[in-house]
Design an enzyme around this catalytic site. Structure first.
Site, PDB file in Angstrom:
ATOM      1  N   LYS A 147      34.425 -10.740 -10.923  1.00  0.00           N
ATOM      2  CA  LYS A 147      34.355  -9.972 -12.174  1.00  0.00           C
ATOM      3  C   LYS A 147      33.320  -8.851 -12.080  1.00  0.00           C
ATOM      4  O   LYS A 147      33.551  -7.735 -12.549  1.00  0.00           O
ATOM      5  CB  LYS A 147      34.028 -10.893 -13.351  1.00  0.00           C
ATOM      6  CG  LYS A 147      35.131 -11.867 -13.723  1.00  0.00           C
ATOM      7  CD  LYS A 147      34.845 -12.568 -15.036  1.00  0.00           C
ATOM      8  CE  LYS A 147      33.544 -13.341 -15.022  1.00  0.00           C
ATOM      9  NZ  LYS A 147      33.541 -14.426 -14.021  1.00  0.00           N
ATOM     10  N   THR A 149      32.349  -7.319  -9.376  1.00  0.00           N
ATOM     11  CA  THR A 149      32.874  -6.300  -8.465  1.00  0.00           C
ATOM     12  C   THR A 149      33.906  -5.433  -9.175  1.00  0.00           C
ATOM     13  O   THR A 149      33.921  -4.209  -9.012  1.00  0.00           O
ATOM     14  CB  THR A 149      33.501  -6.974  -7.231  1.00  0.00           C
ATOM     15  OG1 THR A 149      32.594  -7.944  -6.715  1.00  0.00           O
ATOM     16  CG2 THR A 149      33.807  -5.969  -6.146  1.00  0.00           C
ATOM     17  N   ARG A 171      24.637  -8.524 -16.093  1.00  0.00           N
ATOM     18  CA  ARG A 171      23.522  -9.460 -16.237  1.00  0.00           C
ATOM     19  C   ARG A 171      22.646  -9.436 -14.991  1.00  0.00           C
ATOM     20  O   ARG A 171      23.106  -9.131 -13.903  1.00  0.00           O
ATOM     21  CB  ARG A 171      24.052 -10.879 -16.459  1.00  0.00           C
ATOM     22  CG  ARG A 171      24.703 -11.096 -17.795  1.00  0.00           C
ATOM     23  CD  ARG A 171      25.273 -12.498 -17.905  1.00  0.00           C
ATOM     24  NE  ARG A 171      26.378 -12.708 -16.987  1.00  0.00           N
ATOM     25  CZ  ARG A 171      26.894 -13.894 -16.704  1.00  0.00           C
ATOM     26  NH1 ARG A 171      26.396 -14.982 -17.269  1.00  0.00           N
ATOM     27  NH2 ARG A 171      27.898 -14.011 -15.869  1.00  0.00           N
ATOM     28  N   LYS A 182      26.616 -19.223  -4.070  1.00  0.00           N
ATOM     29  CA  LYS A 182      27.330 -18.196  -4.831  1.00  0.00           C
ATOM     30  C   LYS A 182      26.882 -16.792  -4.451  1.00  0.00           C
ATOM     31  O   LYS A 182      27.653 -15.847  -4.448  1.00  0.00           O
ATOM     32  CB  LYS A 182      27.130 -18.411  -6.334  1.00  0.00           C
ATOM     33  CG  LYS A 182      27.990 -17.503  -7.196  1.00  0.00           C
ATOM     34  CD  LYS A 182      27.853 -17.875  -8.661  1.00  0.00           C
ATOM     35  CE  LYS A 182      28.805 -17.054  -9.520  1.00  0.00           C
ATOM     36  NZ  LYS A 182      28.493 -15.620  -9.500  1.00  0.00           N
ATOM     37  N   ALA A 401      26.698 -19.049 -18.915  1.00  0.00           N
ATOM     38  CA  ALA A 401      27.904 -19.052 -19.746  1.00  0.00           C
ATOM     39  C   ALA A 401      28.361 -20.458 -20.094  1.00  0.00           C
ATOM     40  O   ALA A 401      29.378 -20.623 -20.757  1.00  0.00           O
ATOM     41  CB  ALA A 401      29.026 -18.311 -19.033  1.00  0.00           C
ATOM     42  N   PHE A 432      32.120 -16.555 -16.309  1.00  0.00           N
ATOM     43  CA  PHE A 432      33.164 -17.571 -16.124  1.00  0.00           C
ATOM     44  C   PHE A 432      34.520 -17.078 -16.628  1.00  0.00           C
ATOM     45  O   PHE A 432      34.776 -15.880 -16.701  1.00  0.00           O
ATOM     46  CB  PHE A 432      32.756 -18.886 -16.775  1.00  0.00           C
ATOM     47  CG  PHE A 432      31.588 -19.560 -16.104  1.00  0.00           C
ATOM     48  CD1 PHE A 432      31.321 -19.370 -14.761  1.00  0.00           C
ATOM     49  CD2 PHE A 432      30.734 -20.374 -16.818  1.00  0.00           C
ATOM     50  CE1 PHE A 432      30.243 -19.997 -14.131  1.00  0.00           C
ATOM     51  CE2 PHE A 432      29.655 -20.999 -16.199  1.00  0.00           C
ATOM     52  CZ  PHE A 432      29.414 -20.809 -14.862  1.00  0.00           C
ATOM     53  N   PHE A 521      42.519  -9.343  -2.039  1.00  0.00           N
ATOM     54  CA  PHE A 521      41.837  -9.806  -0.832  1.00  0.00           C
ATOM     55  C   PHE A 521      42.712  -9.469   0.381  1.00  0.00           C
ATOM     56  O   PHE A 521      43.929  -9.275   0.246  1.00  0.00           O
ATOM     57  CB  PHE A 521      41.587 -11.310  -0.897  1.00  0.00           C
ATOM     58  CG  PHE A 521      40.434 -11.702  -1.786  1.00  0.00           C
ATOM     59  CD1 PHE A 521      39.400 -12.477  -1.296  1.00  0.00           C
ATOM     60  CD2 PHE A 521      40.372 -11.296  -3.111  1.00  0.00           C
ATOM     61  CE1 PHE A 521      38.327 -12.839  -2.101  1.00  0.00           C
ATOM     62  CE2 PHE A 521      39.311 -11.655  -3.925  1.00  0.00           C
ATOM     63  CZ  PHE A 521      38.283 -12.426  -3.415  1.00  0.00           C
ATOM     64  N   TRP A 550      36.878  -3.139  -3.567  1.00  0.00           N
ATOM     65  CA  TRP A 550      35.990  -3.748  -2.572  1.00  0.00           C
ATOM     66  C   TRP A 550      36.058  -2.975  -1.256  1.00  0.00           C
ATOM     67  O   TRP A 550      35.037  -2.734  -0.608  1.00  0.00           O
ATOM     68  CB  TRP A 550      36.382  -5.206  -2.348  1.00  0.00           C
ATOM     69  CG  TRP A 550      35.520  -5.914  -1.345  1.00  0.00           C
ATOM     70  CD1 TRP A 550      34.261  -6.412  -1.536  1.00  0.00           C
ATOM     71  CD2 TRP A 550      35.837  -6.174   0.030  1.00  0.00           C
ATOM     72  NE1 TRP A 550      33.783  -6.969  -0.376  1.00  0.00           N
ATOM     73  CE2 TRP A 550      34.726  -6.842   0.600  1.00  0.00           C
ATOM     74  CE3 TRP A 550      36.961  -5.921   0.824  1.00  0.00           C
ATOM     75  CZ2 TRP A 550      34.712  -7.257   1.930  1.00  0.00           C
ATOM     76  CZ3 TRP A 550      36.942  -6.329   2.156  1.00  0.00           C
ATOM     77  CH2 TRP A 550      35.827  -6.996   2.694  1.00  0.00           C
TER      78      TRP A 550
END
Length: 709
Positions: A147, A149, A171, A182, A401, A432, A521, A550
């Site tokens: 999200k 990205t 954030r 992560k 979240a 999330f 991807f 990306w």
């Protein structure tokens, strides 16, 4: 001649011009005795008018003169850190000038980042807001779906390629995810915030300010319990209201406490013995203290600790624990406050525990709300940074979240909406899936801010849709199973018809158009991409498009940006899911049934008791902030797709009164450092191949390896 006072408006300034005659024979006007004093006064008056006009012009909205940075993507795509370091960022003061900020509105923290003062809101109060775009997602895998990205890629496309003013609001990442599996939250590939290291590490110290403020409250709680247990009323009163030059005087915060106790006195000497006792004794029940200490590190051995073991604590031993810093209620308050005064009031309302008589005890009762506001006075200002293509980003706040609302700050969004202007775009991200972050954005953040969104961008990935379509379990730190690498249209279709469809429907309940962004991807096939976009449109999405930000930067999200622009031009029929005056139980049931798909809710005895207590204390109108697993629409992490036929168990209900919401604990989810251990407590050294099967590298792997070496 003398001018009658009746000729002058009230508060008019009078310039008296004494007639000054020039004596030089060659001077202009010497023969006619020309009075130069009048001419001087006229020029001075003209200068004042011109100066005021320039100042007034500065106060108006300034059109952007943004100069995007050139991007030359490489193939194969290098690591996030290599990409970040290869780009030369603009000095932050240059970026500020390009987007219309005044020099006095900027507080630089080095070359690459700066705080923006809230006085900007006063200067641009009459400026129309831009379009408001929320980036949410389907139910994610433990790997995350990108999200952040997508948010960065979208604003790069809007600003650098479509030449539309746009701002990203993100954030600030915690050290927990940054140093865990992560990874950081700066985006990834050619769609990220730079410099990546500064974004992910400390930034401008906001989280440290929250840690200091939170732990000040914790220290005040235990100190108060100790003093009340070991001192008389008279001794306590002398400590709380000390004599200065022979005079005792209540502070404003103490007068507020007296008012809440029903004591309408301002002279300390006039209080009776009983009034003194009521004033000095909070009578906190150690077993009902809800406030924990915090640390911005994943330290599992601090989850439960015993304090008070030193001899100086005089036997005041009790069990408590540490949460991770961003789980503090102070972080949620930072994200929801719309001014320094509002933040101070929210901090004062924080409930830290309950007295033996069952009354809530607040930070204001402890007398620390002013000190908290002082510690947070700089943290309330959003931090200005930039994307790889030189477009502006606000980084501010970082509430979780699950036990909080999971969105960046109201103030960052408000400042950005003024800066972009009527035709600009502000893209903000919710944590999330849409069932958690988006629902809380609408029902909590939008209630607090008064802002109304124009578009929802729903992020999906083929790998997550395969998981929801029946694919095998995905584990953070482990290579992806073959089903997620090879083409499998049946799994993709199953995920689209279940989870993606349900998340689109959730957004539509709020009356906001949905654009699906498929984060592509390298393992995705064209047939899978086409199938996702087709089914998404059939399920009610305004549009659905693949995104290649990306690998390509903003150029890879131009189609998405055009779809968002088109959707934002349509009328929005935004509405809340429930009315604030609805009973707490009904608000919880509404979310469970209409968002999660549950048949009903099952309240534990403890949860019902808490709800009755909160109603009695007047908290019944607060919105609901469900603390639920992010890995499923239900309370069962292993139930993928769109589960039905289940009853949602509400184990406990708690209140963040300062932040302004009630948060029920669903199933086995818990508050604090243990909320998502599967993401955070693994060691990167044990999973060096994690990123090899991902199309986008969401980890700060290169950063961690650099630090280790």
């Amino acid at each position: 001649m003398d001018i009658p006072s009746t000729w002058l408006r009230p508060r008019a300034e009078i310039i008296y011009c004494a007639p000054t005659q020039e004596t030089d024979d060659d001077a202009i006007g010497s023969s006619s005795k020309f009075p130069l004093g009048y001419l001087i006064a006229a020029h001075r008056t003209q200068n004042v008018v011109r100066s005021c006009s320039r100042w007034l012009q500065d106060q108006h909205y300034r059109p952007w003169r943004l100069h995007p940075l050139k991007l030359q993507p490489l193939t194969p795509v290098p690591s996030d850190l290599e990409i970040s370091r290869a780009q030369v960022a603009k000095p932050v003061d240059q970026l500020a000038t390009e987007i219309g900020l005044l020099p006095e509105e900027l507080e630089s923290y080095g070359r690459n980042k700066a705080k923006v003062r809230l006085s900007l809101l006063d200067r641009l109060h009459s400026q129309p807001d831009g379009k408001y775009v929320l980036v949410a997602g389907i139910t994610p895998t433990p790997l995350g779906e990108g999200k952040s990205t997508v948010t960065v890629g979208l604003v790069q496309a809007l600003s650098a390629h479509l030449k539309l003013n746009s701002f990203a609001c993100l954030r600030q990442p915690s050290q927990g995810p940054t140093f865990g599996v992560k990874g950081g939250a700066a985006g990834g590939g050619y769609a990220q915030v730079i410099p990546m290291e500064e974004f992910n590490l400390h930034l401008t110290g906001d989280i440290h300010a929250i840690t200091a403020a939170n732990n000040l409250v914790a220290a005040a709680i235990d100190a108060r319990i100790l003093h009340e247990a070991t001192q008389s009323d008279k001794a306590l009163f002398k400590r709380l209201v000390p004599s200065v030059n022979g005079v005792r005087k209540f502070s404003p915060i103490q007068i507020s406490r007296l008012r809440r106790l029903g004591i309408n006195k301002t002279d300390p000497e006039s209080l009776t013995s009983q009034e003194i006792s009521n004033f000095v004794r909070l009578d906190l029940d150690p077993k009902k203290i809800t406030w924990q200490r915090v640390v911005d590190t994943n330290d599992r051995f601090l989850r439960k600790i015993t304090i008070g073991q030193a001899s100086t604590e005089k036997g005041q031993i009790r069990e408590t624990g540490f949460d991770i810093a961003v789980a503090s209620e102070i972080m949620a308050i930072l994200a929801l406050a719309d001014s320094l005064e509002d933040m101070k009031n929210r901090l004062a309302r924080m409930v830290v525990g309950t007295s033996h008589s069952g009354l809530p005890v607040t930070a204001e009762d402890l007398g620390v709300s002013g000190a908290l506001a002082v510690l947070m006075k700089d943290a309330i200002k959003p931090t200005l940074m930039q994307t790889l293509e030189g477009t502006p980003v606000f980084v501010h706040a970082g509430p979780f979240a699950n036990i909080a609302h999971g969105n960046s700050s109201v103030l960052a969004d408000k400042l950005a909406l003024k800066l972009v202007g009527r035709d600009g775009f502000v893209v903000t991200e919710a944590g999330f899936g849409a069932d958690i972050g988006m629902e809380k954005f609408f029902n909590i953040k939008c209630r607090a801010s008064g802002l109304r969104p124009n578009v929802v961008v729903l992020v999906a990935t083929v790998r997550a849709l395969k998981m929801h379509g029946g694919g095998p379990h995905v584990s953070a730190g482990s290579p992806l199973p073959r089903e997620y690498i090879d083409e499998n249209l049946s799994l993709v279709a199953g995920g689209c018809q279940s989870n993606l469809k349900k998340q689109i429907q959730i957004a539509q309940q709020f009356g906001v158009p949905v654009v699906v962004a498929l984060n592509v991807f390298k393992t995705d096939t064209q047939a899978e991409i086409d199938l996702v976009c087709q089914i998404a449109r059939e399920c009610g999405a305004f549009d659905a498009l693949p995104c290649n930000h990306w690998a390509q930067g903003g150029r890879g999200s131009v189609a998405l940006a055009q779809a968002v622009k088109q959707a934002a031009s349509k009328p929005s029929n935004f509405q809340f899911l429930y009315h604030s005056e609805m009973p707490i139980v009904e608000k919880i049931r509404t979310i469970a049934q209409r968002v999660y798909g549950a048949d009903d809710i099952d309240l534990s005895l403890e949860a019902q008791t808490k709800i009755d207590y909160y109603n009695q204390q007047g908290y019944g109108s607060l919105p609901i902030c469900m603390a639920k697993t992010h890995l499923s629409l239900s309370h069962m992490p292993d139930k993928k797709g769109a589960p039905t036929g289940f009853v949602l168990p509400i184990r406990d209900v708690r209140a963040s009164v300062g932040a302004g919401f009630i948060y029920p604990l669903v199933g086995t989810v818990s508050a604090g450092t243990s909320t998502t251990p599967e993401l955070w407590f693994l060691n990167l050294r044990e999973s060096p191949n994690y990123s090899l099967n991902s199309g986008a590298e969401p980890l700060s792997v290169k950063l961690i390896h650099t630090l280790n070496s």
